[in-house]
Scaffold this motif. Structure first.
Motif, PDB file in Angstrom:
ATOM      1  N   THR A  89       0.822  -1.210   0.000  1.00  0.00           N
ATOM      2  CA  THR A  89       0.000   0.000   0.000  1.00  0.00           C
ATOM      3  C   THR A  89       0.856   1.259   0.000  1.00  0.00           C
ATOM      4  OG1 THR A  89      -1.726  -1.195   1.214  1.00  0.00           O
ATOM      5  CG2 THR A  89      -1.839   1.210   1.208  1.00  0.00           C
ATOM      6  N   VAL A  90       1.919   1.263   0.791  1.00  0.00           N
ATOM      7  CA  VAL A  90       2.837   2.410   0.820  1.00  0.00           C
ATOM      8  C   VAL A  90       3.503   2.605  -0.539  1.00  0.00           C
ATOM      9  CG1 VAL A  90       4.936   3.328   1.874  1.00  0.00           C
ATOM     10  CG2 VAL A  90       3.221   2.188   3.294  1.00  0.00           C
ATOM     11  N   TYR A  92       2.337   1.609  -3.518  1.00  0.00           N
ATOM     12  CA  TYR A  92       1.327   2.042  -4.493  1.00  0.00           C
ATOM     13  C   TYR A  92       1.070   3.548  -4.409  1.00  0.00           C
ATOM     14  CZ  TYR A  92       0.078  -2.906  -5.031  1.00  0.00           C
ATOM     15  OH  TYR A  92       0.098  -4.240  -5.275  1.00  0.00           O
ATOM     16  N   ILE A  93       1.076   4.076  -3.193  1.00  0.00           N
ATOM     17  CA  ILE A  93       0.695   5.478  -3.000  1.00  0.00           C
ATOM     18  C   ILE A  93       1.871   6.427  -3.205  1.00  0.00           C
ATOM     19  CG2 ILE A  93      -0.206   7.130  -1.329  1.00  0.00           C
ATOM     20  CD1 ILE A  93      -1.803   4.869  -0.067  1.00  0.00           C
ATOM     21  N   PHE A  94       3.022   6.103  -2.622  1.00  0.00           N
ATOM     22  CA  PHE A  94       4.125   7.053  -2.592  1.00  0.00           C
ATOM     23  C   PHE A  94       5.254   6.746  -3.580  1.00  0.00           C
ATOM     24  CE2 PHE A  94       2.256   7.052   1.705  1.00  0.00           C
ATOM     25  CZ  PHE A  94       1.912   8.400   1.806  1.00  0.00           C
ATOM     26  N   PHE A  95       5.324   5.535  -4.072  1.00  0.00           N
ATOM     27  CA  PHE A  95       6.439   5.160  -4.956  1.00  0.00           C
ATOM     28  C   PHE A  95       5.911   4.528  -6.236  1.00  0.00           C
ATOM     29  CE2 PHE A  95       7.929   4.912  -0.561  1.00  0.00           C
ATOM     30  CZ  PHE A  95       9.014   5.774  -0.599  1.00  0.00           C
ATOM     31  N   GLN A  96       4.921   5.166  -6.847  1.00  0.00           N
ATOM     32  CA  GLN A  96       4.310   4.612  -8.052  1.00  0.00           C
ATOM     33  C   GLN A  96       5.293   4.572  -9.215  1.00  0.00           C
ATOM     34  OE1 GLN A  96       1.688   2.614  -9.995  1.00  0.00           O
ATOM     35  NE2 GLN A  96       0.995   3.430  -8.046  1.00  0.00           N
TER      36      GLN A  96
END
Length: 260
Positions: A89-90, A92-96
């Motif tokens: 989840t981290v 997906y959101i911050f390191f796309q």
């Protein structure tokens, strides 16, 4: 969330049962024998004292079975699934951008998802079988058979309280729900790898041919047909009364008097 419910309902379990042994000599009876057990269900280490109904002597007994392997395996998979879901989840959101770089992120995510789906199925099945064995081993009627006093007809042995297994049943349900969740997520992670879109991509030649066929159709031309028509200045080809053609569209109108 599904992983949290799975390991919380199993790893946090503690329960117990109560038995009653009514000896022929009432002074030797014990009407409240409490036996407590908990995760990881090493029941062979759960000891309790029971009267023998032979004077004041008591015997030390233990439950039967060790079901820690299936229970700990189930909880371990649930904990690691929770940690991976949190880390994903981290990402997906911050390191796309890092996730999609060189297609490594989706590929690793796809492999891990397949592995966790398989592990959820195996661990849930193993724990379902382990839970069934735990229920048998902690059945008050089965535990009473371990007592020597209960083998004598003059004594009365009765179950007072049975263990409550509702939370353990819930853990098995959440285990299989996690398997369905992760197995269904394989399709969505597969689409992220790009393999799905590359298989449905049209070749460039086909797209050019389709676009040229639309541009060459009659809809983009000034006339409705190859020989002209409504938009081309020309005569209507009408024949006069005396057999001479009349031209209305060329270099001005011809007088009717001159034609006569």
């Amino acid at each position: 969330l599904f992983a949290i419910f799975a390991f919380a309902t199993c790893g946090g379990y503690s329960g117990g049962l109560r038995l009653s042994v009514d000896c022929a000599n009432k002074s030797e009876s014990d009407l409240s024998i409490d036996i407590a057990f908990a995760y990881p269900f090493r029941l062979h280490q759960v000891n309790f004292d029971a009267p023998t109904c032979e004077g004041k002597r008591r015997e030390k007994l233990s439950l039967i079975g060790d079901f820690s392997s299936s229970a700990e395996f189930f909880v371990t998979i649930a904990v690691f699934a929770f940690l991976y879901s949190l880390a994903a989840t981290v990402v997906y959101i911050f390191f796309q951008n890092k996730y999609r770089e060189n297609n490594r992120g989706p590929l690793i995510d796809f492999i891990v998802t397949v592995v966790f789906s398989f592990l959820w199925l195996v661990s849930s099945s193993a724990w379902a079988k382990g839970l069934s064995d735990v229920k048998i081993a902690t059945d008050p009627d089965e535990v009473l058979l371990l007592m020597s006093a209960c083998k004598q007809q003059s004594n009365k042995c009765l179950p007072v309280h049975s263990p409550v297994m509702s939370s353990l049943n819930t853990s098995v349900v959440f285990g299989f729900l996690n398997f369905i969740l992760w197995a269904g997520n394989i399709w969505f992670v597969f689409k992220e790898t790009g393999w799905h879109s590359s298989g449905q991509r049209h070749p460039p030649d086909t797209m050019e041919k389709q676009s040229s066929s639309y541009n060459q159709g009659g809809y983009n031309q000034d006339s409705y047909g190859p020989t002209g028509g409504y938009n081309q200045p020309g005569s209507y080809g009408q024949v006069g009364e005396y057999g001479q053609s009349q031209s209305y569209g060329q270099s001005g109108p011809t007088s009717f008097t001159n034609q006569i």
